[in-house]
Design an enzyme around this catalytic site. Sequence first.
Site, PDB file in Angstrom:
ATOM      1  N   TYR A  14       0.858  -1.193   0.000  1.00  0.00           N
ATOM      2  CA  TYR A  14       0.000   0.000   0.000  1.00  0.00           C
ATOM      3  C   TYR A  14       0.887   1.233   0.000  1.00  0.00           C
ATOM      4  O   TYR A  14       2.069   1.152   0.315  1.00  0.00           O
ATOM      5  CB  TYR A  14      -0.933  -0.002   1.216  1.00  0.00           C
ATOM      6  N   SER A 260       2.682   5.590  13.784  1.00  0.00           N
ATOM      7  CA  SER A 260       2.649   4.133  13.666  1.00  0.00           C
ATOM      8  C   SER A 260       1.262   3.697  13.251  1.00  0.00           C
ATOM      9  O   SER A 260       0.298   4.456  13.330  1.00  0.00           O
ATOM     10  CB  SER A 260       2.979   3.512  15.019  1.00  0.00           C
ATOM     11  N   LYS A 261       1.194   2.459  12.810  1.00  0.00           N
ATOM     12  CA  LYS A 261      -0.084   1.915  12.380  1.00  0.00           C
ATOM     13  C   LYS A 261      -1.066   1.886  13.539  1.00  0.00           C
ATOM     14  O   LYS A 261      -2.257   2.048  13.362  1.00  0.00           O
ATOM     15  CB  LYS A 261       0.131   0.486  11.907  1.00  0.00           C
ATOM     16  N   ARG A 262      -0.546   1.621  14.734  1.00  0.00           N
ATOM     17  CA  ARG A 262      -1.426   1.440  15.880  1.00  0.00           C
ATOM     18  C   ARG A 262      -2.296   2.660  16.141  1.00  0.00           C
ATOM     19  O   ARG A 262      -3.463   2.541  16.423  1.00  0.00           O
ATOM     20  CB  ARG A 262      -0.607   1.118  17.135  1.00  0.00           C
ATOM     21  N   GLY A 264      -3.138   5.140  14.160  1.00  0.00           N
ATOM     22  CA  GLY A 264      -3.959   5.690  13.083  1.00  0.00           C
ATOM     23  C   GLY A 264      -3.656   4.951  11.810  1.00  0.00           C
ATOM     24  O   GLY A 264      -2.700   4.195  11.744  1.00  0.00           O
TER      25      GLY A 264
END
Length: 351
Positions: A14, A260-262, A264
């Site tokens: 992505y 970070s992905k966590r 958002g």
Amino acid sequence: MSVRVRFAPSPTGYLHVGGLRTALYNYLFAKKHGGVFILRIEDTDRNRFVDGALESLIRSLENLGLHHDEGPYLDGDTIVERGDHGPYIQSKRLDMYRHYADELLANGHAYHCFCTSERLEKLRADQTALKQAPRYDKQCLSLSKDEVKRRIEAGEPYVIRLDVAFERGEIVFHDLVRGQVKIHAKDIDDQVLMKSDGFPTYHLANVVDDHLMEISHVIRGEEWLPSTPKHILLYEAFGWEQPEFAHLPLLLNPDKSKLSKRQGDVAVEDYLRKGYLKEALINFVALLGWNPGQGSTQEVFSLEELTFAFDINHVHKAGAVFDLRKLDWLDRKSTRLNSSHEWISRMPSSA
Ligand code: GLU
């Protein structure tokens, strides 16, 4: 000097918002200076290979209006390439990397290393226990040519490492965003250039390609700043002219931790799927690390206005906070602008 810049993502599945910011700043810089914007695919890490990732990356950039001048394109579902510095996909350039690795072996800037992962792990553990920075101890640098030949012929796996000479002293370079950057050669590890699977590492492939593709300015995220001194040593080892460097500030969560992905979503596609307008997303990302300067308070920009206003000298060093409230605000503004444009275009021309 003609401006040639590149966005060089690894196709991991992505388009990351940080990647979009890098692509956008490269695009704006190229447009501003009448230069060329290149898309190069860095896919030499086969462990990270994701099927279909390249196609979706190209589609995302196209959908956002960040059209590149050279690199891979989609012709229907087929990937084709445009430009005379190709191929632009690193896995199609393996012969070139081998050729240049051989050149470094021949001129004494690189050497074969047969150390096993067990030895390297032990070395690392010992150094860590002694509170030393983990680094390769150059054991294989002293192997004789005959021994190297014998071990290669016997089928022993090996890597090729850059020989970083301590005597090189301090490496100093000017970064367009960060100013002067210094690091001592003794703090740089003998970087692996070619892996035992015959694929180059990021460092070798990146420098060879930037040189062969005549890149004038390397504009990339700050996470690559520690790699730059290694790249400078490679330019020196080849006797090549270095490009200019600009490292873009880190993206931070509102609590100032690294984005970070966590905390958002980081995939551009997710924002578009949620219904955010691409104009708002581009506008939002443009302001993550850049401002128009000179007392300007303008915050709503079209892509065209950004092309006009963008100045690499107004990119700041401090981390840029990724604040979704700002994206929501810009999205509302863009929605209003878009609907008033539609309204105007629906008006009879005589009105
Ligand atoms: N392949 C690297 C990335 O994924 C490129 C870094 C660079 O621009 O040199 O971001």
